[in-house]
Design a protein around this motif. Structure first.
Motif, PDB file in Angstrom:
ATOM      1  N   ARG A 131      -0.829 -10.270  24.861  1.00 42.68           N
ATOM      2  CA  ARG A 131       0.972  -9.844  24.881  1.00 42.68           C
ATOM      3  C   ARG A 131       1.259  -8.750  24.073  1.00 42.68           C
ATOM      4  O   ARG A 131       2.431  -8.334  24.089  1.00 42.68           O
ATOM      5  N   PHE A 132       0.737  -8.496  22.831  1.00 38.98           N
ATOM      6  CA  PHE A 132       0.950  -7.462  21.954  1.00 38.98           C
ATOM      7  C   PHE A 132      -0.092  -6.382  21.554  1.00 38.98           C
ATOM      8  O   PHE A 132      -1.071  -6.645  21.482  1.00 38.98           O
ATOM      9  N   VAL A 133       0.521  -5.076  21.204  1.00 43.18           N
ATOM     10  CA  VAL A 133      -0.375  -4.242  20.811  1.00 43.18           C
ATOM     11  C   VAL A 133       0.205  -4.076  19.193  1.00 43.18           C
ATOM     12  O   VAL A 133       1.292  -3.867  18.830  1.00 43.18           O
ATOM     13  N   LYS A 134      -0.942  -4.200  18.376  1.00 38.53           N
ATOM     14  CA  LYS A 134      -0.857  -3.914  17.086  1.00 38.53           C
ATOM     15  C   LYS A 134      -1.074  -2.421  16.613  1.00 38.53           C
ATOM     16  O   LYS A 134      -1.943  -1.945  17.122  1.00 38.53           O
ATOM     17  N   ALA A 135       0.046  -1.838  15.723  1.00 37.62           N
ATOM     18  CA  ALA A 135       0.002  -0.597  15.381  1.00 37.62           C
ATOM     19  C   ALA A 135       0.403  -0.231  13.969  1.00 37.62           C
ATOM     20  O   ALA A 135       0.995  -1.225  13.424  1.00 37.62           O
ATOM     21  N   VAL A 136       0.104   0.659  13.375  1.00 34.66           N
ATOM     22  CA  VAL A 136       0.472   1.090  12.073  1.00 34.66           C
ATOM     23  C   VAL A 136       1.184   2.307  12.077  1.00 34.66           C
ATOM     24  O   VAL A 136       0.575   3.479  12.411  1.00 34.66           O
ATOM     25  N   ALA A 137       2.364   2.340  11.514  1.00 30.04           N
ATOM     26  CA  ALA A 137       3.200   3.436  11.443  1.00 30.04           C
ATOM     27  C   ALA A 137       3.502   3.998  10.167  1.00 30.04           C
ATOM     28  O   ALA A 137       3.254   3.202   9.078  1.00 30.04           O
ATOM     29  N   THR A 138       3.175   5.489  10.020  1.00 30.78           N
ATOM     30  CA  THR A 138       3.217   6.099   8.812  1.00 30.78           C
ATOM     31  C   THR A 138       4.085   7.238   8.887  1.00 30.78           C
ATOM     32  O   THR A 138       4.127   8.216   9.813  1.00 30.78           O
ATOM     33  N   ASP A 139       5.333   7.084   7.912  1.00 30.84           N
ATOM     34  CA  ASP A 139       6.170   8.028   7.983  1.00 30.84           C
ATOM     35  C   ASP A 139       5.973   9.323   7.128  1.00 30.84           C
ATOM     36  O   ASP A 139       4.739   9.669   6.744  1.00 30.84           O
ATOM     37  N   SER A 140       6.788  10.380   7.107  1.00 28.16           N
ATOM     38  CA  SER A 140       6.580  11.756   6.102  1.00 28.16           C
ATOM     39  C   SER A 140       5.902  11.435   5.071  1.00 28.16           C
ATOM     40  O   SER A 140       5.587  12.292   4.460  1.00 28.16           O
ATOM     41  N   VAL A 141       6.494  10.500   4.262  1.00 28.18           N
ATOM     42  CA  VAL A 141       6.052  10.323   2.993  1.00 28.18           C
ATOM     43  C   VAL A 141       5.001   9.360   2.734  1.00 28.18           C
ATOM     44  O   VAL A 141       4.349   8.979   1.524  1.00 28.18           O
ATOM     45  N   GLY A 142       4.281   9.060   3.677  1.00 26.70           N
ATOM     46  CA  GLY A 142       2.959   8.430   3.763  1.00 26.70           C
ATOM     47  C   GLY A 142       3.116   6.593   3.833  1.00 26.70           C
ATOM     48  O   GLY A 142       1.937   6.079   3.604  1.00 26.70           O
ATOM     49  N   LYS A 143       4.360   6.289   3.955  1.00 25.83           N
ATOM     50  CA  LYS A 143       4.612   4.850   3.683  1.00 25.83           C
ATOM     51  C   LYS A 143       4.042   4.111   5.060  1.00 25.83           C
ATOM     52  O   LYS A 143       4.421   4.736   6.073  1.00 25.83           O
ATOM     53  N   LYS A 144       3.306   3.217   4.850  1.00 26.56           N
ATOM     54  CA  LYS A 144       2.685   2.507   6.125  1.00 26.56           C
ATOM     55  C   LYS A 144       3.344   1.178   6.374  1.00 26.56           C
ATOM     56  O   LYS A 144       3.423   0.576   5.405  1.00 26.56           O
ATOM     57  N   THR A 145       3.616   0.871   7.735  1.00 32.26           N
ATOM     58  CA  THR A 145       4.358  -0.398   8.263  1.00 32.26           C
ATOM     59  C   THR A 145       3.339  -0.613   9.455  1.00 32.26           C
ATOM     60  O   THR A 145       3.467   0.179  10.416  1.00 32.26           O
ATOM     61  N   THR A 146       3.222  -1.949   9.424  1.00 34.71           N
ATOM     62  CA  THR A 146       2.369  -2.558  10.420  1.00 34.71           C
ATOM     63  C   THR A 146       3.637  -2.812  11.604  1.00 34.71           C
ATOM     64  O   THR A 146       4.559  -3.559  11.327  1.00 34.71           O
TER      65      THR A 146
END
Length: 162
Positions: A131-146
């Motif tokens: 049902r779901f895809v897990k990914a990690v977002a990394t913004d321009s300052v390096g902050k990571k969010t699942t």
């Protein structure tokens, strides 16, 4: 001195009444904004459902998530905090201007039209289930969010070869 004693309750009454009115005005304004956002949310969700096969999906290439916006095809893909569509929405990819402009849903990772190699936000594929895809977002300052995306909106690399 007696004048001050008589005027003090009137002053307090006027002050409390004006504060109460300001609070009511603020509540009415917030209610209107929430109602407007709910209307936008519903209308765009219905538009995507009516689009049938004429939708864009995000895709995974070289381990990163991409989506190239196409004005002739709808897309509206939320990234959630948990693998559950009722969990907090953190991110949005949408073709609709009033979904993206000024981030009206106040999504912590933001609202975007597309993800390309030129985007400052990088979303790296981690895993998936039915049902779901897990990914990690990394913004321009390096902050990571699942983030968790509904699998129906994401084409995986091995599925693109079929």
């Amino acid at each position: 001195m007696k004048k001050i004693i008589y005027l003090l309750p009137i002053f307090i009454l006027v002050t409390v009444t004006s504060c109460k009115q300001t609070t009511l005005d603020k509540i009415e304004e917030e209610t209107l904004i929430v109602s407007m956002i709910d209307s936008i949310d519903l209308a765009h969700a219905q538009s995507v459902r009516r689009s049938g096969d004429q939708i864009s999906k995000a895709y995974v290439s070289d381990g990163l998530l991409y989506l190239n916006a196409n004005m002739k095809k709808d897309h509206r893909i939320f990234g959630y905090a948990q693998p559950d569509t009722l969990s907090q929405r953190l991110f949005l990819l949408s073709v609709f201007t009033n979904d993206v402009e000024n981030n009206p849903f106040k999504l912590p990772v933001g609202a975007h039209y597309e993800l390309s190699i030129y985007s400052q936000l990088r979303i790296k594929y981690q895993s998936h289930d039915d049902r779901f895809v897990k990914a990690v977002a990394t913004d321009s300052v390096g902050k990571k969010t699942t983030l968790f995306f509904e699998k129906k909106w994401v084409e995986l690399e091995n599925e693109l070869d079929k």
